[in-house]
Each structure stands twice: as structure tokens, then as C-alpha cells.
Design an enzyme around this catalytic site. Structure first.
Site, PDB file in Angstrom:
ATOM      1  N   ASP A 253       0.623  -1.304  -0.242  1.00 11.17           N
ATOM      2  CA  ASP A 253      -0.001   0.454  -0.418  1.00 11.17           C
ATOM      3  C   ASP A 253       1.099   1.768   0.044  1.00 11.17           C
ATOM      4  OD1 ASP A 253      -2.225   1.608   0.672  1.00 11.17           O
ATOM      5  OD2 ASP A 253      -1.979   1.520   2.310  1.00 11.17           O
TER       6      ASP A 253
ATOM      7  N   GLU B 174      -2.349  -1.863  -5.573  1.00 13.85           N
ATOM      8  CA  GLU B 174      -3.729  -1.153  -5.606  1.00 13.85           C
ATOM      9  C   GLU B 174      -3.747  -1.019  -6.695  1.00 13.85           C
ATOM     10  OE1 GLU B 174      -4.086   2.429  -2.641  1.00 13.85           O
ATOM     11  OE2 GLU B 174      -2.417   1.945  -3.258  1.00 13.85           O
TER      12      GLU B 174
ATOM     13  N   CYS C 212     -11.818  -8.813  11.130  1.00 17.93           N
ATOM     14  CA  CYS C 212     -13.255  -9.707  11.250  1.00 17.93           C
ATOM     15  C   CYS C 212     -13.770  -8.788   9.842  1.00 17.93           C
ATOM     16  CB  CYS C 212     -13.747  -8.784  12.782  1.00 17.93           C
ATOM     17  SG  CYS C 212     -13.874  -7.232  12.364  1.00 17.93           S
TER      18      CYS C 212
ATOM     19  N   CYS D 266     -10.780  -0.731  15.049  1.00 18.27           N
ATOM     20  CA  CYS D 266     -11.647  -1.595  14.209  1.00 18.27           C
ATOM     21  C   CYS D 266     -13.219  -1.229  15.154  1.00 18.27           C
ATOM     22  CB  CYS D 266     -11.518  -3.055  13.866  1.00 18.27           C
ATOM     23  SG  CYS D 266     -12.961  -4.524  14.239  1.00 18.27           S
TER      24      CYS D 266
ATOM     25  N   CYS E 215     -14.283  -5.013  16.197  1.00 18.27           N
ATOM     26  CA  CYS E 215     -13.428  -5.848  17.117  1.00 18.27           C
ATOM     27  C   CYS E 215     -12.308  -5.624  17.936  1.00 18.27           C
ATOM     28  CB  CYS E 215     -12.977  -6.936  16.584  1.00 18.27           C
ATOM     29  SG  CYS E 215     -11.407  -6.946  14.677  1.00 18.27           S
TER      30      CYS E 215
ATOM     31  N   ASP F 179      -2.027   2.095   7.121  1.00 14.38           N
ATOM     32  CA  ASP F 179      -1.607   1.699   5.769  1.00 14.38           C
ATOM     33  C   ASP F 179      -1.525  -0.101   5.877  1.00 14.38           C
ATOM     34  OD1 ASP F 179      -1.196   4.015   5.137  1.00 14.38           O
ATOM     35  OD2 ASP F 179       1.161   4.813   5.662  1.00 14.38           O
TER      36      ASP F 179
HETATM   37 ZN   LIG Z   1     -12.168  -5.694  13.446  1.00 22.30          ZN
END
Ligand SMILES: [Zn+2]
Length: 363
Positions: free
Chosen positions: A145, A229, A302, A318, A321, A328
Site C-alpha cells: 500500500d 492497488e 473481522c 476497528c 473487534c 497503511d
Molecule cells: Zn475488526
């Protein structure tokens, strides 16, 4: 130049004929090498073809100090002698024997090109496509990335930074640019300041290129599949559209142009496009382009996707989770897991077999 009522423009063959006639008439043209002049016409022919093929912009004039160089082809290009391990010499038509320092073994090439960069250094390059780097055969996949704070993040967690100019060197460039602004046009002082600035820029470009070569070789040697990408750098770096104001006609709303300009500098300075291009050369057929949509917002553990996951430019957390990582690197893991976008092939431009060998362009 072409106008609608003038018929078709002369192609390479006609131009080469005109060159011969012009050389017979003008002594100053004869002092130059015919091969060099013919190859310049060939380059122009290729540039026009590329323009009509839709892959390149309209050819522009060559500028003194910027596009300095020429190409030697055919039997003349074979006149090379190696003097020792570090030095070799070429017999350049109308110039004679010129020594050059070897950066690698001289390959068996049908042509070479001599160029002078903006810092005044001369280079010789033999036109050969090297063999691609063999895959390690471990089945390992890596995602890559591009970042702005670091140049590239790998799905393995590695962060790679493309070097540029140091703080001190950047300050020196700014100082020289101020001095340049105060100096008179055409003065000796102006020329000297310009040369010093060019040298600093050349140093930065050398460091970037060196980094790109080392990084692309490292990735091509270490991984079987490299996913990046699918970005069109040209589109990304295009100027943002002006946003007309609906309340006050004739005025414009902020379009984050300055912010975008900063980002553009980051991408270009980090040599991202060059890195992907060199990867495709070295790991031919092993580079896959992945749709970059939501790779920065999706949790790599997740798969929960939300804009709030991106706590800051640098940190990913996140909201489902609680997984936390470098933003990055998280994106790089998503890219590594991504599926290759179906290849979009551009219409290949017809290239004469007499031309320098070209790398196959992948989609
Ligand atoms: Zn997660």
C-alpha cells in the site's frame, strides 16, 4: 506543420529523404552524424504515433539543457572496447573514442543512448531488456500500500520509506531559489545558482531511483505474487475540479486544491508509479492489481467496514473487534487478500522492430 487543406504530413521515410537533401545543401548539418539525426526523426515519428495511439500527449519541442541526448544504432553501436573492469570506451560517430565508467557488464545490444541530465552528467545506456527476477516459489503473497507518511507499507508489517532530500538540503534548495529570484536573467550568477539547484534535485532523484530499484528487486525476489492497488497515478494526481458556489455565482467553494497539491507532491516524490512499473518489469506476470475501494476502511481481521475505523491518518482501530494497527499496514493486508481486477489492456502502439526493445506493458 499539418493543416487540413495540405494533405498528409510527411512520415519518417519522407523526412529521412528531406534530411539527406538538407545535408547536401547545408554544411552545418553535415558536421553532425547522420545516424543521430535520423534517429531523432525516428523518435519524433514514434512520439506522433504514440500521440495518435492515445497513450501519450502531443509531442513537444526538445529544450536545450533539458532533453540533451542522442541515440546510436546499427553497426556504429557495436564499436565498444572494454579497457578494464571499471572502464570501457565507445566510438561515437563524429566524436571519436569516449571513455565511460561501467556500472555493470556491457550487454550485447543493438543500440545505445547517450543522455545528459539536468545536473550536467552524461550517461550511456544500452538498450536491452534484462531477464525478469525468478520467483522464489514459496507461494507467498504480499500486499503493498502506498502511504504519504511512509512511502509504502507491506502486508508483512514492514514500512518502507523512500529517501529524498534531508531537512538541511531542503533548506539549501529554498535558499538557492530565493537567490535565483533575485538574480538577473542571463547573468552568470543565475546560471551558477540554477546549476547548483539542479544538482540537488538530481541527488534527490538518484536516491529515489536507487530506492525503487532495491525495493522492487527485494519484492520480486522475496514473494511469488505482489498485489498493489489499481490506481491510475495520472488520475490521482490530476488537479481537483473547481467547485462553483451555488449561492454566489462567479465565486468558488474551497476544493482542497492546496491539500491535494501536497498529496500529489508526496506521491510523486515517493516514486510510487516508478516502483510499480519496475515491479512489473522485474516480476513480470506476478504483479496483480487490486481494486483499492475501502481497503483503508475495512478491518483486516473481522472484515468490518466503517469510515470510523480510521482513527487518524496513521492509526487504524476497528470499531467492531478492537483490532488496532498501522493504517497503511492494515490496508496492505486487505490488498494482499484482494482479488486481481480483470486486466484492462490499452491498445498496443505499433512499434517498429528497428526500435529499441520496449518492456511489455501490462494492464
Ligand atoms: Zn475488526
Amino acid at each position: 506543420m499539418w493543416t487540413p487543406n495540405r494533405g498528409s504530413t510527411p512520415g519518417y521515410v519522407e523526412q529521412a529523404r528531406q534530411l539527406t537533401a538538407a545535408r547536401a545543401e547545408f554544411g552545418w548539418l553535415r558536421t553532425g552524424s547522420q545516424t543521430v539525426q535520423q534517429q531523432a526523426l525516428r523518435d519524433f515519428d514514434q512520439a506522433v504515433r504514440n500521440f495518435y495511439g492515445g497513450t501519450h500527449q502531443r509531442p513537444t519541442w526538445r529544450r536545450a539543457g533539458l532533453h540533451e541526448g542522442f541515440r546510436i544504432v546499427g553497426p556504429q553501436a557495436a564499436r565498444i572496447t572494454q579497457m578494464n573492469r571499471r572502464w570501457a570506451a565507445v566510438n561515437i560517430p563524429k566524436v571519436g573514442w569516449v571513455r565511460f565508467r561501467l556500472s555493470r557488464a556491457v550487454p550485447d545490444a543493438k543500440s545505445y543512448r547517450i543522455t545528459r541530465d539536468r545536473a550536467g552528467r552524461w550517461h550511456i545506456a544500452f538498450a536491452v531488456i534484462p531477464e525478469p527476477v525468478p520467483a522464489p516459489g514459496t507461494g507467498q503473497v504480499v500486499g503493498l500500500d502506498r502511504g504519504v507518511t511512509v512511502s509504502a507499507a507491506l502486508s508483512t508489517g514492514e514500512l518502507l520509506t523512500c529517501p529524498g532530500l534531508s531537512e538541511h538540503e531542503q533548506e539549501r534548495v529554498r535558499q538557492l531559489q530565493r537567490r535565483l529570484a533575485r538574480s538577473r536573467h542571463g547573468s552568470g550568477r543565475r546560471r551558477r545558482v540554477q546549476a547548483t539547484i539542479a544538482k540537488l534535485h538530481a541527488r534527490a532523484a538518484d536516491r529515489r531511483k536507487d530506492w525503487v530499484e532495491k525495493t522492487s528487486t527485494y519484492l520480486a525476489r522475496g514473494f511469488d505474487v505482489i498485489r498493489v492497488e489499481d490506481l491510475r497515478i495520472a488520475q490521482m494526481t490530476r488537479r481537483p475540479k473547481p467547485k462553483p458556489s451555488s449561492e454566489q455565482p462567479g465565486t468558488y467553494l474551497p476544493n482542497r486544491r492546496r491539500a491535494k497539491a501536497g498529496l500529489n507532491r508526496g506521491i510523486l516524490a515517493n516514486g510510487w508509479g516508478l516502483l510499480v512499473q519496475r515491479l512489473e518489469h522485474k516480476a513480470a506476470g506476478r504483479v496483480e492489481k487490486v481494486n483499492p475501494a475501502y481497503t483503508s476502511q475495512t478491518c483486516s481481521v473481522c472484515r468490518h467496514r466503517a469510515p470510523d475505523n480510521r482513527e487518524s491518518q496513521a492509526v487504524f482501530r476497528c470499531t467492531a473487534c478492537g483490532f488496532q494497527a498501522n493504517a497503511d499496514v492494515n490496508a496492505a493486508v486487505n490488498i494482499a487478500a484482494g482479488r486481481a481486477v480483470s486486466a484492462r489492456r490499452e491498445t498496443p502502439v505499433r512499434v517498429s522492430p528497428k526500435r529499441e526493445p520496449q518492456h511489455a506493458t501490462s494492464a
